[in-house]
Design a protein around this motif. Structure first.
Motif, PDB file in Angstrom:
ATOM      1  N   VAL A   1       0.843  -1.204   0.000  1.00 18.88           N
ATOM      2  CA  VAL A   1       0.000   0.000   0.000  1.00 18.88           C
ATOM      3  C   VAL A   1       0.875   1.249   0.000  1.00 18.88           C
ATOM      4  CG1 VAL A   1      -1.660   1.360   1.352  1.00 18.88           C
ATOM      5  CG2 VAL A   1      -2.004  -1.113   1.070  1.00 18.88           C
ATOM      6  N   PHE A   2       1.876   1.297   0.858  1.00 15.91           N
ATOM      7  CA  PHE A   2       2.728   2.483   0.919  1.00 15.91           C
ATOM      8  C   PHE A   2       3.526   2.673  -0.367  1.00 15.91           C
ATOM      9  CE2 PHE A   2       2.038   2.181   5.562  1.00 15.91           C
ATOM     10  CZ  PHE A   2       1.612   3.489   5.773  1.00 15.91           C
ATOM     11  N   LEU A   3       3.933   1.585  -1.002  1.00 10.47           N
ATOM     12  CA  LEU A   3       4.646   1.709  -2.272  1.00 10.47           C
ATOM     13  C   LEU A   3       3.759   2.320  -3.358  1.00 10.47           C
ATOM     14  CD1 LEU A   3       6.664  -1.639  -2.386  1.00 10.47           C
ATOM     15  CD2 LEU A   3       7.598   0.696  -2.186  1.00 10.47           C
ATOM     16  N   VAL A   4       2.471   1.968  -3.358  1.00 11.28           N
ATOM     17  CA  VAL A   4       1.527   2.532  -4.332  1.00 11.28           C
ATOM     18  C   VAL A   4       1.493   4.058  -4.227  1.00 11.28           C
ATOM     19  CG1 VAL A   4      -0.951   2.730  -4.850  1.00 11.28           C
ATOM     20  CG2 VAL A   4       0.088   0.473  -4.550  1.00 11.28           C
ATOM     21  N   PHE A   5       1.694   4.561  -3.019  1.00 13.77           N
ATOM     22  CA  PHE A   5       1.628   6.004  -2.794  1.00 13.77           C
ATOM     23  C   PHE A   5       2.997   6.682  -2.905  1.00 13.77           C
ATOM     24  CE2 PHE A   5      -2.310   4.446  -1.138  1.00 13.77           C
ATOM     25  CZ  PHE A   5      -3.213   5.450  -1.447  1.00 13.77           C
ATOM     26  N   GLY A   6       4.007   5.940  -3.366  1.00  9.16           N
ATOM     27  CA  GLY A   6       5.326   6.524  -3.570  1.00  9.16           C
ATOM     28  C   GLY A   6       6.044   6.899  -2.287  1.00  9.16           C
ATOM     29  N   THR A   7       5.786   6.170  -1.236  1.00  8.68           N
ATOM     30  CA  THR A   7       6.374   6.459   0.074  1.00  8.68           C
ATOM     31  C   THR A   7       7.871   6.146   0.064  1.00  8.68           C
ATOM     32  OG1 THR A   7       4.258   5.860   1.062  1.00  8.68           O
ATOM     33  CG2 THR A   7       6.157   5.964   2.542  1.00  8.68           C
ATOM     34  N   PRO A   8       8.686   7.018   0.640  1.00 10.23           N
ATOM     35  CA  PRO A   8      10.130   6.768   0.700  1.00 10.23           C
ATOM     36  C   PRO A   8      10.453   5.475   1.463  1.00 10.23           C
ATOM     37  CG  PRO A   8       9.638   9.047   1.297  1.00 10.23           C
ATOM     38  CD  PRO A   8       8.329   8.327   1.215  1.00 10.23           C
TER      39      PRO A   8
ATOM     40  N   PRO B   1      12.957   4.533   3.498  1.00 16.14           N
ATOM     41  CA  PRO B   1      13.279   4.569   4.934  1.00 16.14           C
ATOM     42  C   PRO B   1      12.020   4.627   5.812  1.00 16.14           C
ATOM     43  CG  PRO B   1      14.730   6.039   3.747  1.00 16.14           C
ATOM     44  CD  PRO B   1      13.685   5.580   2.761  1.00 16.14           C
ATOM     45  N   PHE B   2      11.028   5.385   5.387  1.00 16.80           N
ATOM     46  CA  PHE B   2       9.772   5.448   6.142  1.00 16.80           C
ATOM     47  C   PHE B   2       9.097   4.081   6.145  1.00 16.80           C
ATOM     48  CE2 PHE B   2       5.200   5.822   6.470  1.00 16.80           C
ATOM     49  CZ  PHE B   2       5.047   6.605   7.613  1.00 16.80           C
ATOM     50  N   ILE B   3       9.060   3.435   4.982  1.00 16.74           N
ATOM     51  CA  ILE B   3       8.415   2.120   4.884  1.00 16.74           C
ATOM     52  C   ILE B   3       9.082   1.120   5.824  1.00 16.74           C
ATOM     53  CG2 ILE B   3       8.023   0.141   3.355  1.00 16.74           C
ATOM     54  CD1 ILE B   3       7.521   2.125   1.089  1.00 16.74           C
ATOM     55  N   VAL B   4      10.395   1.123   5.873  1.00 17.85           N
ATOM     56  CA  VAL B   4      11.115   0.189   6.745  1.00 17.85           C
ATOM     57  C   VAL B   4      10.751   0.428   8.207  1.00 17.85           C
ATOM     58  CG1 VAL B   4      13.414  -0.472   7.584  1.00 17.85           C
ATOM     59  CG2 VAL B   4      13.009  -0.182   5.123  1.00 17.85           C
ATOM     60  N   ILE B   5      10.719   1.677   8.615  1.00 19.22           N
ATOM     61  CA  ILE B   5      10.397   1.999  10.016  1.00 19.22           C
ATOM     62  C   ILE B   5       8.948   1.639  10.335  1.00 19.22           C
ATOM     63  CG2 ILE B   5      10.088   3.904  11.659  1.00 19.22           C
ATOM     64  CD1 ILE B   5      12.525   5.246  10.198  1.00 19.22           C
ATOM     65  N   ILE B   6       8.025   2.052   9.485  1.00 20.90           N
ATOM     66  CA  ILE B   6       6.604   1.799   9.761  1.00 20.90           C
ATOM     67  C   ILE B   6       6.307   0.307   9.711  1.00 20.90           C
ATOM     68  CG2 ILE B   6       5.470   1.971   7.494  1.00 20.90           C
ATOM     69  CD1 ILE B   6       4.344   3.955  10.530  1.00 20.90           C
ATOM     70  N   ALA B   7       6.987  -0.432   8.836  1.00 17.60           N
ATOM     71  CA  ALA B   7       6.787  -1.879   8.742  1.00 17.60           C
ATOM     72  C   ALA B   7       7.251  -2.573  10.019  1.00 17.60           C
ATOM     73  CB  ALA B   7       7.526  -2.435   7.525  1.00 17.60           C
ATOM     74  N   GLY B   8       8.398  -2.178  10.521  1.00 20.21           N
ATOM     75  CA  GLY B   8       8.891  -2.764  11.774  1.00 20.21           C
ATOM     76  C   GLY B   8       7.961  -2.483  12.940  1.00 20.21           C
ATOM     77  N   LEU B   9       7.493  -1.245  13.013  1.00 25.00           N
ATOM     78  CA  LEU B   9       6.572  -0.884  14.087  1.00 25.00           C
ATOM     79  C   LEU B   9       5.244  -1.619  13.954  1.00 25.00           C
ATOM     80  CD1 LEU B   9       7.278   2.949  14.313  1.00 25.00           C
ATOM     81  CD2 LEU B   9       7.944   1.176  15.971  1.00 25.00           C
ATOM     82  N   GLU B  10       4.743  -1.732  12.717  1.00 21.29           N
ATOM     83  CA  GLU B  10       3.479  -2.448  12.532  1.00 21.29           C
ATOM     84  C   GLU B  10       3.617  -3.908  12.947  1.00 21.29           C
ATOM     85  OE1 GLU B  10      -0.040  -3.574   9.354  1.00 21.29           O
ATOM     86  OE2 GLU B  10       1.906  -2.996   8.565  1.00 21.29           O
ATOM     87  N   TRP B  11       4.737  -4.536  12.601  1.00 24.90           N
ATOM     88  CA  TRP B  11       4.926  -5.939  12.965  1.00 24.90           C
ATOM     89  C   TRP B  11       4.862  -6.106  14.481  1.00 24.90           C
ATOM     90  CZ3 TRP B  11       7.759  -9.112  15.976  1.00 24.90           C
ATOM     91  CH2 TRP B  11       7.635 -10.475  15.725  1.00 24.90           C
ATOM     92  N   ILE B  12       5.578  -5.252  15.202  1.00 26.94           N
ATOM     93  CA  ILE B  12       5.608  -5.330  16.667  1.00 26.94           C
ATOM     94  C   ILE B  12       4.216  -5.121  17.249  1.00 26.94           C
ATOM     95  CG2 ILE B  12       6.440  -4.169  18.756  1.00 26.94           C
ATOM     96  CD1 ILE B  12       9.056  -3.588  17.104  1.00 26.94           C
ATOM     97  N   VAL B  13       3.529  -4.087  16.790  1.00 24.31           N
ATOM     98  CA  VAL B  13       2.198  -3.761  17.322  1.00 24.31           C
ATOM     99  C   VAL B  13       1.202  -4.870  16.988  1.00 24.31           C
ATOM    100  CG1 VAL B  13       0.273  -2.136  17.132  1.00 24.31           C
ATOM    101  CG2 VAL B  13       2.610  -1.275  17.378  1.00 24.31           C
ATOM    102  N   HIS B  14       1.193  -5.319  15.741  1.00 24.51           N
ATOM    103  CA  HIS B  14       0.228  -6.348  15.343  1.00 24.51           C
ATOM    104  C   HIS B  14       0.467  -7.640  16.123  1.00 24.51           C
ATOM    105  CE1 HIS B  14      -2.902  -7.567  12.431  1.00 24.51           C
ATOM    106  NE2 HIS B  14      -2.515  -8.750  12.866  1.00 24.51           N
ATOM    107  N   PHE B  15       1.709  -8.043  16.230  1.00 26.75           N
ATOM    108  CA  PHE B  15       2.067  -9.250  16.968  1.00 26.75           C
ATOM    109  C   PHE B  15       1.530  -9.189  18.398  1.00 26.75           C
ATOM    110  CE2 PHE B  15       4.873 -11.775  19.640  1.00 26.75           C
ATOM    111  CZ  PHE B  15       5.099 -12.931  18.897  1.00 26.75           C
ATOM    112  N   ASN B  16       1.709  -8.043  19.058  1.00 22.70           N
ATOM    113  CA  ASN B  16       1.322  -7.917  20.458  1.00 22.70           C
ATOM    114  C   ASN B  16      -0.184  -7.741  20.656  1.00 22.70           C
ATOM    115  OD1 ASN B  16       3.757  -8.077  22.295  1.00 22.70           O
ATOM    116  ND2 ASN B  16       4.488  -6.793  20.632  1.00 22.70           N
ATOM    117  N   ILE B  17      -0.858  -7.057  19.749  1.00 17.74           N
ATOM    118  CA  ILE B  17      -2.318  -6.968  19.835  1.00 17.74           C
ATOM    119  C   ILE B  17      -2.917  -8.366  19.727  1.00 17.74           C
ATOM    120  CG2 ILE B  17      -4.414  -6.219  18.629  1.00 17.74           C
ATOM    121  CD1 ILE B  17      -2.884  -3.634  17.869  1.00 17.74           C
ATOM    122  N   ASP B  18      -2.436  -9.130  18.759  1.00 16.98           N
ATOM    123  CA  ASP B  18      -2.957 -10.489  18.576  1.00 16.98           C
ATOM    124  C   ASP B  18      -2.634 -11.381  19.767  1.00 16.98           C
ATOM    125  OD1 ASP B  18      -4.026  -9.723  16.183  1.00 16.98           O
ATOM    126  OD2 ASP B  18      -2.831 -11.090  14.958  1.00 16.98           O
ATOM    127  N   PHE B  19      -1.438 -11.211  20.343  1.00 24.16           N
ATOM    128  CA  PHE B  19      -1.098 -12.000  21.535  1.00 24.16           C
ATOM    129  C   PHE B  19      -2.028 -11.657  22.695  1.00 24.16           C
ATOM    130  CE2 PHE B  19       0.999 -12.144  25.676  1.00 24.16           C
ATOM    131  CZ  PHE B  19       1.046 -13.527  25.828  1.00 24.16           C
TER     132      PHE B  19
END
Length: 129
Positions: free
Chosen positions: A57-64, A66-84
């Protein structure tokens, strides 16, 4: 791409569609079993599926990148813990789909994921647009 109201709403819609597929169509039995234990490989894979979808999704919007890498890492951590948290609570309470508490836990889980997407889009609009 500028963060117009239309762009923000489109990004939120695409993240919601991604979420539906990742949560309800792409989960394997391995991802669904044993989710009450914290270090669960299936939950890690499930969170990664979400991240891959968000990256697209972020690539479709031309997102830089470095931002994608940071937001992806944060999303993984948050999603993992919400589901746990949901799985752990549901296991402790031995919740079943016939109980209202099961659906409250499921609803809170989905609400937390939706708020995560709001935060992700806010970060995109604030730091990249």
């Amino acid at each position: 791409m500028p963060a117009t109201l239309g762009t923000v709403l489109l990004m939120l819609c695409l993240l919601q569609i991604k979420h539906m597929f990742a949560d309800f169509y792409l989960q394997t039995p391995k991802m669904l079993s044993g989710r009450g234990e914290y270090f669960h490989w299936g939950r890690a894979q499930h969170a990664a599926v979400h991240v891959i979808g968000s990256v697209l999704v972020f690539l479709v919007f031309g997102t830089p990148l470095p931002f994608i890498v940071i937001i992806a890492g944060l999303e993984w951590i948050v999603h993992f813990n919400i589901d746990f948290a949901k799985a752990s609570y549901s296991d402790k309470k031995q919740l079943m789909p016939t109980q209202a508490a099961f659906w409250r836990a499921a609803g809170l889980d989905q609400c937390m994921h939706n708020l995560t997407y709001v935060a992700m889009v806010w970060a995109w609009a604030t730091f990249t647009a």
